[in-house]
Motif scaffolding. Structure first.
Motif, PDB file in Angstrom:
ATOM      1  N   MET A   1       0.056  13.306  -1.027  1.00 56.23           N
ATOM      2  CA  MET A   1      -0.880  12.293  -0.539  1.00 56.23           C
ATOM      3  C   MET A   1      -0.125  11.002  -0.274  1.00 56.23           C
ATOM      4  O   MET A   1       0.725  10.608  -1.052  1.00 56.23           O
ATOM      5  CB  MET A   1      -1.959  12.030  -1.595  1.00 56.23           C
ATOM      6  N   ASP A   2      -0.411  10.344   0.850  1.00 58.12           N
ATOM      7  CA  ASP A   2       0.143   9.028   1.095  1.00 58.12           C
ATOM      8  C   ASP A   2      -1.000   8.066   1.359  1.00 58.12           C
ATOM      9  O   ASP A   2      -2.168   8.428   1.363  1.00 58.12           O
ATOM     10  CB  ASP A   2       1.170   9.034   2.236  1.00 58.12           C
ATOM     11  N   GLU A   3      -0.648   6.789   1.598  1.00 58.09           N
ATOM     12  CA  GLU A   3      -1.668   5.767   1.744  1.00 58.09           C
ATOM     13  C   GLU A   3      -2.609   6.040   2.910  1.00 58.09           C
ATOM     14  O   GLU A   3      -3.772   5.660   2.887  1.00 58.09           O
ATOM     15  CB  GLU A   3      -1.003   4.407   1.899  1.00 58.09           C
ATOM     16  N   SER A   4      -2.106   6.728   3.967  1.00 59.78           N
ATOM     17  CA  SER A   4      -2.935   7.001   5.137  1.00 59.78           C
ATOM     18  C   SER A   4      -4.019   8.028   4.850  1.00 59.78           C
ATOM     19  O   SER A   4      -4.976   8.149   5.595  1.00 59.78           O
ATOM     20  CB  SER A   4      -2.051   7.480   6.293  1.00 59.78           C
ATOM     21  N   GLU A   5      -3.863   8.795   3.772  1.00 53.88           N
ATOM     22  CA  GLU A   5      -4.817   9.840   3.446  1.00 53.88           C
ATOM     23  C   GLU A   5      -5.906   9.363   2.492  1.00 53.88           C
ATOM     24  O   GLU A   5      -6.832  10.093   2.172  1.00 53.88           O
ATOM     25  CB  GLU A   5      -4.088  11.042   2.820  1.00 53.88           C
ATOM     26  N   ILE A   6      -5.782   8.120   2.011  1.00 51.65           N
ATOM     27  CA  ILE A   6      -6.759   7.588   1.085  1.00 51.65           C
ATOM     28  C   ILE A   6      -7.903   6.975   1.895  1.00 51.65           C
ATOM     29  O   ILE A   6      -7.683   6.186   2.802  1.00 51.65           O
ATOM     30  CB  ILE A   6      -6.126   6.520   0.170  1.00 51.65           C
ATOM     31  N   ALA A   7      -9.128   7.353   1.595  1.00 49.27           N
ATOM     32  CA  ALA A   7     -10.280   6.848   2.346  1.00 49.27           C
ATOM     33  C   ALA A   7     -10.351   5.338   2.238  1.00 49.27           C
ATOM     34  O   ALA A   7     -10.070   4.771   1.182  1.00 49.27           O
ATOM     35  CB  ALA A   7     -11.561   7.470   1.797  1.00 49.27           C
ATOM     36  N   PRO A   8     -10.723   4.657   3.337  1.00 43.14           N
ATOM     37  CA  PRO A   8     -10.827   3.201   3.270  1.00 43.14           C
ATOM     38  C   PRO A   8     -11.893   2.782   2.270  1.00 43.14           C
ATOM     39  O   PRO A   8     -12.921   3.446   2.132  1.00 43.14           O
ATOM     40  CB  PRO A   8     -11.205   2.806   4.708  1.00 43.14           C
ATOM     41  N   PRO A   9     -11.649   1.701   1.554  1.00 41.14           N
ATOM     42  CA  PRO A   9     -12.602   1.280   0.526  1.00 41.14           C
ATOM     43  C   PRO A   9     -13.859   0.691   1.142  1.00 41.14           C
ATOM     44  O   PRO A   9     -13.869   0.228   2.278  1.00 41.14           O
ATOM     45  CB  PRO A   9     -11.822   0.204  -0.240  1.00 41.14           C
ATOM     46  N   ALA A  10     -14.948   0.727   0.385  1.00 35.71           N
ATOM     47  CA  ALA A  10     -16.175   0.075   0.821  1.00 35.71           C
ATOM     48  C   ALA A  10     -15.959  -1.431   0.820  1.00 35.71           C
ATOM     49  O   ALA A  10     -15.121  -1.963   0.082  1.00 35.71           O
ATOM     50  CB  ALA A  10     -17.315   0.446  -0.123  1.00 35.71           C
ATOM     51  N   LYS A  11     -16.720  -2.115   1.654  1.00 38.15           N
ATOM     52  CA  LYS A  11     -16.597  -3.570   1.731  1.00 38.15           C
ATOM     53  C   LYS A  11     -16.909  -4.174   0.373  1.00 38.15           C
ATOM     54  O   LYS A  11     -17.927  -3.876  -0.238  1.00 38.15           O
ATOM     55  CB  LYS A  11     -17.537  -4.123   2.799  1.00 38.15           C
ATOM     56  N   ARG A  12     -16.020  -5.013  -0.096  1.00 39.27           N
ATOM     57  CA  ARG A  12     -16.144  -5.580  -1.430  1.00 39.27           C
ATOM     58  C   ARG A  12     -17.201  -6.691  -1.449  1.00 39.27           C
ATOM     59  O   ARG A  12     -17.271  -7.524  -0.545  1.00 39.27           O
ATOM     60  CB  ARG A  12     -14.790  -6.134  -1.884  1.00 39.27           C
ATOM     61  N   VAL A  13     -18.003  -6.683  -2.499  1.00 44.23           N
ATOM     62  CA  VAL A  13     -18.981  -7.744  -2.711  1.00 44.23           C
ATOM     63  C   VAL A  13     -18.568  -8.489  -3.976  1.00 44.23           C
ATOM     64  O   VAL A  13     -18.419  -7.890  -5.038  1.00 44.23           O
ATOM     65  CB  VAL A  13     -20.410  -7.178  -2.867  1.00 44.23           C
ATOM     66  N   PHE A  14     -18.380  -9.792  -3.849  1.00 41.16           N
ATOM     67  CA  PHE A  14     -17.918 -10.591  -4.981  1.00 41.16           C
ATOM     68  C   PHE A  14     -19.107 -11.194  -5.723  1.00 41.16           C
ATOM     69  O   PHE A  14     -20.032 -11.710  -5.102  1.00 41.16           O
ATOM     70  CB  PHE A  14     -17.000 -11.715  -4.491  1.00 41.16           C
ATOM     71  N   PRO A  15     -19.086 -11.145  -7.050  1.00 45.32           N
ATOM     72  CA  PRO A  15     -20.172 -11.785  -7.807  1.00 45.32           C
ATOM     73  C   PRO A  15     -20.097 -13.292  -7.633  1.00 45.32           C
ATOM     74  O   PRO A  15     -19.030 -13.848  -7.365  1.00 45.32           O
ATOM     75  CB  PRO A  15     -19.877 -11.372  -9.254  1.00 45.32           C
ATOM     76  N   PRO A  16     -21.236 -13.980  -7.774  1.00 44.32           N
ATOM     77  CA  PRO A  16     -21.216 -15.441  -7.644  1.00 44.32           C
ATOM     78  C   PRO A  16     -20.397 -16.073  -8.753  1.00 44.32           C
ATOM     79  O   PRO A  16     -20.298 -15.531  -9.864  1.00 44.32           O
ATOM     80  CB  PRO A  16     -22.693 -15.820  -7.746  1.00 44.32           C
ATOM     81  N   LEU A  17     -19.803 -17.219  -8.458  1.00 43.94           N
ATOM     82  CA  LEU A  17     -19.072 -17.953  -9.481  1.00 43.94           C
ATOM     83  C   LEU A  17     -20.052 -18.472 -10.539  1.00 43.94           C
ATOM     84  O   LEU A  17     -21.215 -18.750 -10.253  1.00 43.94           O
ATOM     85  CB  LEU A  17     -18.308 -19.114  -8.857  1.00 43.94           C
ATOM     86  N   TYR A  18     -19.564 -18.585 -11.742  1.00 43.56           N
ATOM     87  CA  TYR A  18     -20.381 -19.019 -12.875  1.00 43.56           C
ATOM     88  C   TYR A  18     -20.709 -20.504 -12.762  1.00 43.56           C
ATOM     89  O   TYR A  18     -19.851 -21.317 -12.391  1.00 43.56           O
ATOM     90  CB  TYR A  18     -19.628 -18.733 -14.173  1.00 43.56           C
TER      91      TYR A  18
END
Length: 202
Positions: A1-18
């Motif tokens: 397996m190489d990096e090209s075979e890894i499925a693209p990640p879902a769009k990241r959602v960041f939690p709100p700052l405290y």
């Protein structure tokens, strides 16, 4: 397996700052609980259900303790290893494949650290020590910061080898992006030992 075979990640959602409550005890306790995210959030970019961010930093800290380099402030190196990915408690382990620019990644992580240090820990001496260690690592100018950066690379290579062995994978790109970039003589030697044992077992 190489990096090209890894499925693209879902769009990241960041939690709100405290948002600080103004109560130092409550805000500090919130920070202590935020640290749990480092135990549960996984490192990204290679296999599903990978090691946690805390797993990665803990081994780096122990690796720092294994050095024989008397010119280094080993205690500082251990502390730096423990805090170098602290911002990921807020933003997660962002990889280049996610399409987030290096500048945006740096901004998000700096905002997270400011939130921890000033809104949760109220700029206490301990908080400022954490901030100084994180900044020193990010700037990468001191011998300790360069050494810990090499440990970051070595730890990834060690983990890649362990995943290769456990899952019958070929993770060559992760060795190519880490071992050739080691600069500290002792860490470089550790990397060479790893490469040699890997080569003999293939």
């Amino acid at each position: 397996m190489d990096e090209s075979e890894i499925a693209p990640p879902a769009k990241r959602v960041f939690p709100p700052l405290y948002v600080s409550t103004g109560d130092a005890a409550i805000d500090r306790l919130t920070f202590f609980h935020v640290l749990e995210r480092l135990k549960t959030q996984k490192r990204t970019g290679w296999i599903p259900n990978a090691e946690s961010i805390s797993d990665h930093m803990y081994r780096m800290a122990v690796l720092a303790m294994c050095t024989s380099d008397s010119t280094l402030d080993v205690s500082k190196c251990v502390m730096m290893a423990v805090v170098h990915d602290l911002a990921e408690a807020q933003v997660g382990d962002i990889t280049p494949r996610e399409g987030i620019s290096k500048q945006d990644k740096q901004r998000l992580e700096a905002e997270a650290m400011h939130n921890f240090v000033h809104d949760m820990l109220h700029g206490s001496p301990a908080a400022l020590r954490i901030e100084a260690l994180w900044n020193e690592y990010e700037e990468g100018e001191t011998n300790e910061a360069k050494f810990v950066k090499d440990l970051d690379r070595l730890e990834m290579a060690l983990q890649a080898r362990e995943y290769e062995t456990a899952h019958a994978l070929d993770l060559q790109p992760f060795f190519d992006s880490s071992l050739p970039h080691l600069r500290h003589p002792e860490v470089k030697r550790w990397g060479e030992d790893l490469a040699q044992t890997r080569s003999r077992s293939r």
